[in-house]
Write an enzyme that holds these catalytic residues in place. Structure first.
Site, PDB file in Angstrom:
ATOM      1  N   GLU A   1       0.950  -1.518  -0.626  1.00 56.04           N
ATOM      2  CA  GLU A   1      -0.080  -0.271  -0.376  1.00 56.04           C
ATOM      3  C   GLU A   1       1.198   0.961   0.139  1.00 56.04           C
ATOM      4  O   GLU A   1       1.552   1.700   1.345  1.00 56.04           O
ATOM      5  CB  GLU A   1      -1.006   0.015   1.537  1.00 56.04           C
ATOM      6  CG  GLU A   1      -1.834  -1.036   1.266  1.00 56.04           C
ATOM      7  CD  GLU A   1      -3.106  -0.873   0.257  1.00 56.04           C
ATOM      8  OE1 GLU A   1      -3.353   0.295  -0.075  1.00 56.04           O
ATOM      9  OE2 GLU A   1      -4.031  -1.608   0.575  1.00 56.04           O
TER      10      GLU A   1
ATOM     11  N   CYS B   1      -1.954   9.829   2.473  1.00 56.92           N
ATOM     12  CA  CYS B   1      -2.098   8.619   0.788  1.00 56.92           C
ATOM     13  C   CYS B   1      -3.205   9.391   0.253  1.00 56.92           C
ATOM     14  O   CYS B   1      -2.434   9.429  -1.253  1.00 56.92           O
ATOM     15  CB  CYS B   1      -1.881   7.500   1.369  1.00 56.92           C
ATOM     16  SG  CYS B   1      -2.856   6.413   2.350  1.00 56.92           S
TER      17      CYS B   1
HETATM   18  P1  NDP Z   1       8.504   4.249   4.314  1.00 51.99           P
HETATM   19  O1  NDP Z   1       8.340   4.110   3.476  1.00 51.99           O
HETATM   20  O2  NDP Z   1       9.809   6.153   4.952  1.00 51.99           O
HETATM   21  O3  NDP Z   1       8.342   3.805   5.873  1.00 51.99           O
HETATM   22  C1  NDP Z   1       7.362   3.271   5.931  1.00 51.99           C
HETATM   23  C2  NDP Z   1       8.057   1.014   7.011  1.00 51.99           C
HETATM   24  O4  NDP Z   1       8.333   1.216   6.441  1.00 51.99           O
HETATM   25  C3  NDP Z   1       7.925   2.453   7.917  1.00 51.99           C
HETATM   26  O5  NDP Z   1       7.807   1.399   9.668  1.00 51.99           O
HETATM   27  C4  NDP Z   1       9.478   2.372   8.415  1.00 51.99           C
HETATM   28  O6  NDP Z   1      10.627   1.824   9.132  1.00 51.99           O
HETATM   29  C5  NDP Z   1      10.035   0.678   7.077  1.00 51.99           C
HETATM   30  N1  NDP Z   1      11.122   1.073   6.339  1.00 51.99           N
HETATM   31  C6  NDP Z   1      11.715   1.925   6.212  1.00 51.99           C
HETATM   32  N2  NDP Z   1      12.816   1.046   5.166  1.00 51.99           N
HETATM   33  C7  NDP Z   1      12.795   0.240   4.907  1.00 51.99           C
HETATM   34  C8  NDP Z   1      13.008  -1.918   4.662  1.00 51.99           C
HETATM   35  N3  NDP Z   1      13.400  -1.762   4.070  1.00 51.99           N
HETATM   36  N4  NDP Z   1      12.649  -2.512   4.259  1.00 51.99           N
HETATM   37  C9  NDP Z   1      11.790  -2.774   5.424  1.00 51.99           C
HETATM   38  N5  NDP Z   1      11.365  -1.743   5.756  1.00 51.99           N
HETATM   39  C10 NDP Z   1      11.600  -0.344   5.930  1.00 51.99           C
HETATM   40  O7  NDP Z   1       6.815   5.403   4.474  1.00 51.99           O
HETATM   41  P2  NDP Z   1       6.334   6.644   5.440  1.00 51.99           P
HETATM   42  O8  NDP Z   1       6.803   5.743   6.748  1.00 51.99           O
HETATM   43  O9  NDP Z   1       7.333   7.916   5.380  1.00 51.99           O
HETATM   44  O10 NDP Z   1       4.875   7.187   5.437  1.00 51.99           O
HETATM   45  C11 NDP Z   1       4.644   7.704   4.474  1.00 51.99           C
HETATM   46  C12 NDP Z   1       4.074   7.139   2.887  1.00 51.99           C
HETATM   47  O11 NDP Z   1       3.375   6.174   3.013  1.00 51.99           O
HETATM   48  C13 NDP Z   1       3.301   7.992   1.993  1.00 51.99           C
HETATM   49  O12 NDP Z   1       4.360   7.515   0.366  1.00 51.99           O
HETATM   50  C14 NDP Z   1       2.255   7.681   2.146  1.00 51.99           C
HETATM   51  O13 NDP Z   1       1.258   7.915   0.595  1.00 51.99           O
HETATM   52  C15 NDP Z   1       1.850   6.080   1.987  1.00 51.99           C
HETATM   53  N6  NDP Z   1       0.982   5.763   2.693  1.00 51.99           N
HETATM   54  C16 NDP Z   1       0.716   5.062   1.736  1.00 51.99           C
HETATM   55  C17 NDP Z   1      -0.751   4.360   2.585  1.00 51.99           C
HETATM   56  C18 NDP Z   1      -1.995   3.554   1.752  1.00 51.99           C
HETATM   57  O14 NDP Z   1      -2.413   2.607   2.981  1.00 51.99           O
HETATM   58  N7  NDP Z   1      -1.448   3.183   0.769  1.00 51.99           N
HETATM   59  C19 NDP Z   1      -1.130   4.517   3.929  1.00 51.99           C
HETATM   60  C20 NDP Z   1      -0.548   5.967   4.267  1.00 51.99           C
HETATM   61  C21 NDP Z   1       0.452   5.804   3.949  1.00 51.99           C
HETATM   62  P3  NDP Z   1      10.930   3.262   9.860  1.00 51.99           P
HETATM   63  O15 NDP Z   1       9.530   4.617   9.898  1.00 51.99           O
HETATM   64  O16 NDP Z   1      11.947   2.353  10.808  1.00 51.99           O
HETATM   65  O17 NDP Z   1      12.358   3.468   8.699  1.00 51.99           O
END
Ligand code: NDP
Length: 498
Positions: free
Chosen positions: A237, A271
């Site tokens: 997502e 999002c």
């Molecule tokens: P990120 O992609 O930066 O992070 C998402 C999660 O993945 C966090 O828990 C992060 O940890 C973790 N993560 C980071 N690197 C890795 C890796 N290599 N392997 C596994 N997990 C990893 O997104 P954001 O937290 O910045 O969220 C914002 C984004 O999410 C926006 O693009 C938004 O549009 C999208 N979004 C989509 C939704 C949907 O349902 N379609 C709903 C809500 C948001 P950490 O934060 O600790 O780095």
């Protein structure tokens, strides 16, 4: 989570920079323990059956309702959003939890299928089996609503869950697991591991049976690549560049009000929030004047003061600034605010128009309180431009007569007609996107099916006198099969399609 983790990190209040709490950085050992315990707990959880799980999940939903103020306060502290927004988010999450709990049985129960005349002696059924342990990785922008879209549906389908919340909102994740442990027979059914991206990567490598990831497209590609090594299935997502289409017969007042809220609430960090508007030129001036007037009345600020909060993640401010800069440099016009609207940690509302389609602000997710309004001559042009985006998450269409017809032409997972983001609040419909917005679905029947696999069971009710699946099959049996195929399918295949 275990106390053995060597290092820790802190969660901060993005408004004040104040340290809220410290959490362990869980490494491979802690993640492996959480997953192993969750795997052990699958026996207990699956043994409860649909109705046993429903009882527990509904008790959890009730507990979350009772503690909704505590939950909203925590979300507000970690994200900086107004507590009223946090309360709404929590309410929607609880709605999904209750729906998933109540409907898992009817959606996932055994289905009997017709065996066909050639196999008329068989009874055929499809069972839906839980996958086992599901790893959920969540973002920070809606730290309860978003991960609960996976957690609730995975649990209701009979899986146990290990959740890795964003490093910006670990407290909400830990709080969720604690509340579950208060009513559940084992805290290993739903456990939380904390840390940074590396902890998320470790969870992907831990042998879980599926990963449900919500976050950015860039991280999603890393997650999918990590999971590919072990053929671990992934639900993705990601973000969007959600368009709003305003037809000439739209209710402009309502459209302006809802579009402004969709774009600016939660500081634009949604999002499925509106990022670009295509408005029919006949009503463009009127729509623009309505939305700009409304936009002038909203301000960012601390919870309780502002209409929305700060950018939760400081590095996002640079991205927002670069999008505004690029849009203006390429001939875009600022109708409200502009480059000076970025005042860390806040961004004041920005409304731009005439922004070229190939600018970064039209192509990439801005994730800030910025909305771009471009005019179109025909609605078909609005549809074409909406579909040209690499993203395909959600959309809104405003038209009194043709809303549904326009909606069906959009290449995206969800459309709100004469409303905004309404699809996220309806538990019976699936949530998810296409293209760079990801694949797979949470919410609704599809969200339950996503966390199961199909097992076909075909049972011989009686044996036929002619053996087909045997080396003893004779020439008579072969002729009989061909004859039957001619009778059954021949006539149908010769018929011209209607
Ligand atoms: P990120 O992609 O930066 O992070 C998402 C999660 O993945 C966090 O828990 C992060 O940890 C973790 N993560 C980071 N690197 C890795 C890796 N290599 N392997 C596994 N997990 C990893 O997104 P954001 O937290 O910045 O969220 C914002 C984004 O999410 C926006 O693009 C938004 O549009 C999208 N979004 C989509 C939704 C949907 O349902 N379609 C709903 C809500 C948001 P950490 O934060 O600790 O780095």
């Amino acid at each position: 989570m275990t106390g053995a983790a060597k290092q820790s990190f802190t969660s901060l209040n993005p408004v004040t920079g104040e340290v809220l709490d410290a959490y362990p950085i869980d490494g491979p050992e802690e993640v492996a323990i959480a997953v192993a315990r969750a795997r052990e707990a699958t026996l207990l959880w699956q043994g409860l059956g649909y109705f046993g799980r429903e009882k527990i999940l509904l008790a959890w939903a009730k507990l979350l309702v009772d503690r909704i103020n505590e939950c909203a306060q925590l979300i507000s502290l970690e994200t900086g959003k107004p507590t009223s927004d946090a309360t709404l988010e929590a309410t929607l999450a609880i709605g999904h939890l209750s729906w998933a709990a109540r409907n898992a049985h009817s959606i996932l129960r055994d289905q009997f299928r017709r065996p066909g005349i050639l196999m008329a002696n068989m009874s055929a059924k499809v069972e839906r089996s839980p996958l086992g342990v599901v790893g959920v990785i969540g973002p920070w922008n809606h730290p309860i609503f978003t991960p609960m879209g996976s957690i609730s549906y995975a649990l209701a389908a009979g899986n146990t869950v290990v959740f890795k919340p964003s490093e910006f909102t670990p407290g909400v994740g830990v709080w969720l697991a604690k509340t579950f442990a208060e009513i559940a027979p084992s805290s290993s059914i739903f456990a939380v591991v904390t840390g940074m991206g590396e902890t998320g990567r470790t969870l992907c490598e831990s042998g879980v049976d599926k990963v449900a990831f919500t976050g950015s497209t860039t991280t999603a590609k890393n997650v999918a690549a990590t999971c590919a090594k072990t053929l671990t299935p992934v639900l993705i997502e990601c973000g969007g560049k959600d368009p709003v289409i305003i037809a000439a017969d739209a209710d402009l007042k309502l459209a302006a009000d809802a579009t402004l809220w969709s774009a600016m609430s939660n500081a634009g960090q949604t999002c499925i929030g509106a990022e670009r508007v295509y408005v029919h030129e006949k009503v463009a001036d009127q729509f623009i004047s309505l939305i700009v007037e409304k936009g002038k009345k909203i301000v960012p600020g601390t919870p309780g003061v502002g209409n929305y909060g700060p950018a939760t993640m400081p590095k996002q401010l640079g991205i927002i600034e670069s999008h505004i800069e690029d849009a203006l440099a390429r001939g875009g016009v600022a109708l409200l605010g502009g480059i000076d609207s970025v005042k860390p940690p806040y961004v004041e509302p920005v409304i731009l128009t005439n922004v070229p389609e190939d600018s970064i602000a039209m192509k990439s997710e801005t994730f800030g309180p910025v909305i771009i309004i471009n005019r179109v001559r025909e609605i078909s042009e609005a549809v074409r431009l909406s579909n040209e985006s690499p993203y395909g998450l959600g959309a809104s269409v405003w038209s009194k007569k043709n809303g549904s017809e326009i909606a069906s032409q959009l290449h995206c997972g969800m459309v709100a007609v004469n409303s905004t983001i309404s699809f996220a609040a309806v538990p019976t419909v699936p949530f998810g996107g296409v293209k760079d917005s990801g694949y797979g679905r949470i919410h609704g029947p599809e969200g339950l099916l996503e966390f199961t696999y199909a097992r076909s069971i075909v049972r011989a009710r009686f044996q036929l006198p002619i053996l087909l699946t045997s080396f003893g099959r004779n020439a008579f049996a072969d002729r009989l099969v061909v004859g039957l195929a001619r009778v059954l399918y021949g006539r149908k295949l010769n018929k011209k399609p209607k």
